[in-house]
Scaffold this motif. Structure first.
Motif, PDB file in Angstrom:
ATOM      1  N   LEU A 397       0.828  -1.212   0.000  1.00 45.82           N
ATOM      2  CA  LEU A 397       0.000   0.000   0.000  1.00 45.82           C
ATOM      3  C   LEU A 397       0.863   1.264   0.000  1.00 45.82           C
ATOM      4  N   ARG A 398       2.067   1.148   0.549  1.00 46.83           N
ATOM      5  CA  ARG A 398       2.948   2.315   0.595  1.00 46.83           C
ATOM      6  C   ARG A 398       3.719   2.514  -0.706  1.00 46.83           C
ATOM      7  N   TYR A 399       4.235   1.418  -1.276  1.00 42.01           N
ATOM      8  CA  TYR A 399       5.149   1.554  -2.414  1.00 42.01           C
ATOM      9  C   TYR A 399       4.529   1.168  -3.749  1.00 42.01           C
ATOM     10  N   ASN A 402      -1.488   2.091  -6.017  1.00 35.90           N
ATOM     11  CA  ASN A 402      -2.586   1.820  -6.952  1.00 35.90           C
ATOM     12  C   ASN A 402      -2.524   0.434  -7.564  1.00 35.90           C
ATOM     13  N   GLY A 403      -1.517  -0.344  -7.183  1.00 32.14           N
ATOM     14  CA  GLY A 403      -1.449  -1.737  -7.631  1.00 32.14           C
ATOM     15  C   GLY A 403      -0.884  -1.952  -9.011  1.00 32.14           C
ATOM     16  N   ALA A 404      -0.280  -0.936  -9.635  1.00 28.41           N
ATOM     17  CA  ALA A 404       0.215  -1.087 -11.012  1.00 28.41           C
ATOM     18  C   ALA A 404       1.334  -2.121 -11.105  1.00 28.41           C
ATOM     19  N   TYR A 405       2.222  -2.143 -10.121  1.00 29.58           N
ATOM     20  CA  TYR A 405       3.324  -3.111 -10.143  1.00 29.58           C
ATOM     21  C   TYR A 405       2.791  -4.535 -10.048  1.00 29.58           C
ATOM     22  N   VAL A 410       1.478  -9.942 -11.944  1.00 26.01           N
ATOM     23  CA  VAL A 410       0.504 -10.975 -11.553  1.00 26.01           C
ATOM     24  C   VAL A 410      -0.745 -10.756 -12.391  1.00 26.01           C
ATOM     25  N   PRO A 411      -0.710 -11.156 -13.658  1.00 26.72           N
ATOM     26  CA  PRO A 411      -1.828 -10.853 -14.560  1.00 26.72           C
ATOM     27  C   PRO A 411      -3.143 -11.501 -14.156  1.00 26.72           C
ATOM     28  N   GLU A 412      -3.093 -12.546 -13.306  1.00 29.63           N
ATOM     29  CA  GLU A 412      -4.338 -13.161 -12.843  1.00 29.63           C
ATOM     30  C   GLU A 412      -5.221 -12.156 -12.107  1.00 29.63           C
ATOM     31  N   LEU A 413      -4.592 -11.104 -11.554  1.00 29.55           N
ATOM     32  CA  LEU A 413      -5.339 -10.121 -10.769  1.00 29.55           C
ATOM     33  C   LEU A 413      -5.498  -8.797 -11.501  1.00 29.55           C
ATOM     34  N   ALA A 414      -5.186  -8.774 -12.793  1.00 35.78           N
ATOM     35  CA  ALA A 414      -5.164  -7.505 -13.532  1.00 35.78           C
ATOM     36  C   ALA A 414      -6.524  -6.818 -13.565  1.00 35.78           C
ATOM     37  N   VAL A 421      -6.181  -4.898  -5.215  1.00 35.69           N
ATOM     38  CA  VAL A 421      -5.378  -5.967  -5.797  1.00 35.69           C
ATOM     39  C   VAL A 421      -4.400  -6.555  -4.777  1.00 35.69           C
ATOM     40  N   HIS A 422      -4.108  -5.824  -3.724  1.00 32.32           N
ATOM     41  CA  HIS A 422      -3.137  -6.284  -2.736  1.00 32.32           C
ATOM     42  C   HIS A 422      -3.721  -7.254  -1.714  1.00 32.32           C
TER      43      HIS A 422
END
Length: 459
Positions: A397-399, A402-405, A410-414, A421-422
Motif C-alpha cells: 500500500l505504501r510503495y 494503486n497496484g500497477a506493479y 501478476v496478470p491473474e489479478l489484472a 489488488v493487494h
C-alpha cells in the motif's frame, strides 16, 4: 620489448581501468587476458543469467580493445596455471590485476603471486577498481578493523578523497603469437530469463548517461516507487565492472542535489558490504551476528519455499517481485527487502535458502551484496533493528498504492482496480472465485509471532 599482462576479472571495461593504464605505462605491449576460471563454476556461481551477461561483456571488451589496435586473450582452466602460461608465452615481467574482497579473490591473488614468483615474475594488485574506497581504507577508532554499522562508515567514506577517473587508452598493442580461445556467444546459454538485459561497457555507459540526464535528480523521491521503476538499473554493470564505481560517483556528484546524494549513499552500501566481507569472509555463509535461530529448512518448509520461489504465496506484492526476478534476472531493491523479510521472518526460513535462489537468477548477484543484504533482512547481519518484520500488505500500500506493479507481474489479478489488488482474499466469495490465484500460505500475524517466539523476543 617490455610486456605486461592485465588479468581482467570483475572489471570488464577500458575506461577508468588502473591495471590496464599501469601496464601500458610500464612498457610497450600488454596482453589483456580473461580466464574462464574453473573455480567459479566449481563454487556454483556460474548461473545462466550471469554467464550470458558475461559473454556480452567479453565480446564488448574485445571490440573495444580491437578498436584500439589490440584484442582480448581468452583462456579456460585454473586461473593461476593459465596466467602463468600466458605470462611465460608473452615473456611478460608483470601481471596486473584489480584487488578483490572475497575469500576466493584473495586466495586467487595469493596463488597467482606464488605461481608467478616461481618464474621470477611479479603480481601487481590495484585497489579502488571494483570499489570506490578500498576495504580497510577507513576504519573505526575502536580498532575493530571494520565498520559494523553503515551510518558511521558512510560518514568516514564520504570524507575520502577519491582518485581521478582515468581515460580509456587510445592504443593497446598486443604481442603477436599469444594463443586465445574463441569468444563464446550468448546464444549458447540455456535457461535464461526472458527479459535479461544486454551486457558490456558500451551498454553500461549508455545507461549511465541516460541515468544522469533523466533519473538521478529525482532519485531521492522515487527510488522506492515500485511501479515507477525509477532506479538506475546499473547493478549488473557494477557487478561485472563494465561501469567504474569511482567514475560513477564523480559524475553523480557533478549533478548534485538530494537525488545525487541519495544515489551516492547507495553506492556506499556496496563498499560497506565489501569491507565487512573482507574483514569477515566467513559471513558469506555464516551469521555475522548469530541470534540462536532455529531456522526452518527444506524438509519442514519445502512447499512454502517453492511457493515463494515461484511467486505463488498468495501475497500479490511478494509474488510480483519474485516473478520479476524470474523474468528479468533482476528485482527492484524494495522488492528484495520485502521478499527477503517475508521468507526469513514471516515464513521463518533460513536466509541461506533465499540467498541461493537469488544467486541462481540475479545477473547482479555477488557474494558481498547478496549474502550480506540477506543477512541484513534476516536480522543476523548489520541491521541495528534485527527483529523488524516488513508487513507485505503495508509495504504494498505504501510503495505500490494503486497496484500497477502487481498488475504488471501478476496478470491473474489484472482486473482488480486500485489497492484492492493487494488483498484479494478479502473479496466476497463469489467474486474471489473468478480469480485463479492462491490464498495466502501463511497468516501474517501467526508468522510474525512464530518468528518472535523462535528468537525468544517480544517487541
Amino acid at each position: 620489448m617490455k610486456v605486461s599482462v592485465v588479468l581482467f576479472t570483475s572489471d570488464l571495461r577500458v575506461h577508468d581501468h588502473p591495471p590496464l593504464r599501469a601496464a601500458l605505462a610500464a612498457g610497450d605491449h600488454v596482453v589483456p587476458l580473461f580466464v574462464r576460471d574453473d573455480g567459479i563454476a566449481a563454487a556454483g556461481f556460474a548461473a545462466p543469467n550471469r554467464e550470458a551477461f558475461l559473454r556480452d561483456c567479453l565480446a564488448d571488451l574485445d571490440a573495444a580493445l580491437r578498436a584500439r589496435g589490440g584484442r582480448l586473450v581468452l583462456r579456460s582452466g585454473d586461473v593461476a596455471d593459465e596466467v602463468r602460461a600466458v605470462a611465460a608465452q608473452a615473456r611478460a615481467d608483470e601481471v596486473h590485476v584489480a584487488a578483490g574482497e572475497s575469500a576466493y579473490a584473495r586466495s586467487r591473488e595469493e596463488r597467482l603471486r606464488t605461481a608467478l614468483a616461481r618464474d621470477g615474475r611479479r603480481l601487481r594488485v590495484h585497489e579502488a577498481v571494483s570499489t570506490v574506497v578500498p576495504p580497510g581504507a577507513v576504519t573505526p577508532s575502536s580498532g575493530s578493523g571494520h565498520f559494523a554499522v553503515f551510518t558511521p562508515y558512510f560518514r568516514h567514506w564520504s570524507r575520502v578523497r577519491l582518485r581521478d577517473p582515468l581515460p580509456a587508452p587510445r592504443t593497446v598493442r598486443v604481442p603477436a603469437g599469444i594463443d586465445s580461445a574463441p569468444l563464446p556467444p550468448r546464444a549458447g546459454v540455456r535457461g535464461l530469463s526472458a527479459g535479461l538485459p544486454v551486457g558490456g561497457e558500451k551498454a553500461g555507459r549508455r545507461r549511465v548517461s541516460a541515468w544522469l540526464r533523466n533519473g538521478v535528480m529525482a532519485y531521492e523521491d522515487t527510488h522506492d516507487d515500485l511501479p515507477g521503476d525509477a532506479t538506475s538499473r546499473l547493478s549488473a554493470h557494477l557487478h561485472f565492472g563494465t561501469v567504474s564505481p569511482t567514475e560513477l560517483v564523480h559524475r553523480v556528484r557533478e549533478v548534485g542535489g538530494p537525488g545525487a546524494e541519495g544515489f551516492v549513499r547507495q553506492l556506499c552500501w556496496r563498499d560497506f558490504h565489501r569491507q565487512v566481507l573482507a574483514a569477515r569472509p566467513e559471513t558469506a555463509s555464516a551469521d555475522y551476528r548469530p541470534r540462536r535461530d532455529r531456522w526452518r529448512g527444506e524438509a519442514p518448509a519445502g512447499e512454502e519455499i517453492r511457493a515463494w520461489q515461484e511467486g505463488r504465496t498468495g501475497f500479490p506484492i511478494v509474488d510480483a517481485a519474485m516473478r520479476q526476478l524470474l523474468h528479468e534476472g533482476w528485482m527492484h531493491n524494495r522488492g528484495r527487502l520485502l521478499t527477503a523479510s517475508f521468507l526469513t521472518k514471516t515464513l521463518y526460513v533460513d536466509w541461506r535458502v533465499g540467498a541461493r535462489h537469488f544467486l541462481a537468477w540475479l545477473v547482479d548477484g555477488d557474494v558481498a551484496n547478496n549474502q550480506l543484504n540477506w543477512q541484513w533482512a534476516a536480522g543476523t547481519g548489520t541491521d541495528t533493528r534485527p527483529n523488524r518484520v516488513l508487513n507485505p500488505v503495508r509495504q504494498a500500500l505504501r510503495y505500490d498504492p494503486n497496484g500497477a506493479y502487481v498488475r504488471r507481474w501478476v496478470p491473474e489479478l489484472a482486473a482488480l482496480d486500485g489497492p484492492s489488488v493487494h488483498e484479494p482474499w478479502k473479496l466476497p466469495p463469489e467474486e474471489r472465485a473468478h480469480y485463479d490465484y492462491p490464498d495466502p500460505i501463511v497468516d501474517l500475524a501467526e508468522g510474525r509471532d512464530r518468528f518472535l517466539r523462535a528468537r525468544d523476543q517480544r517487541i
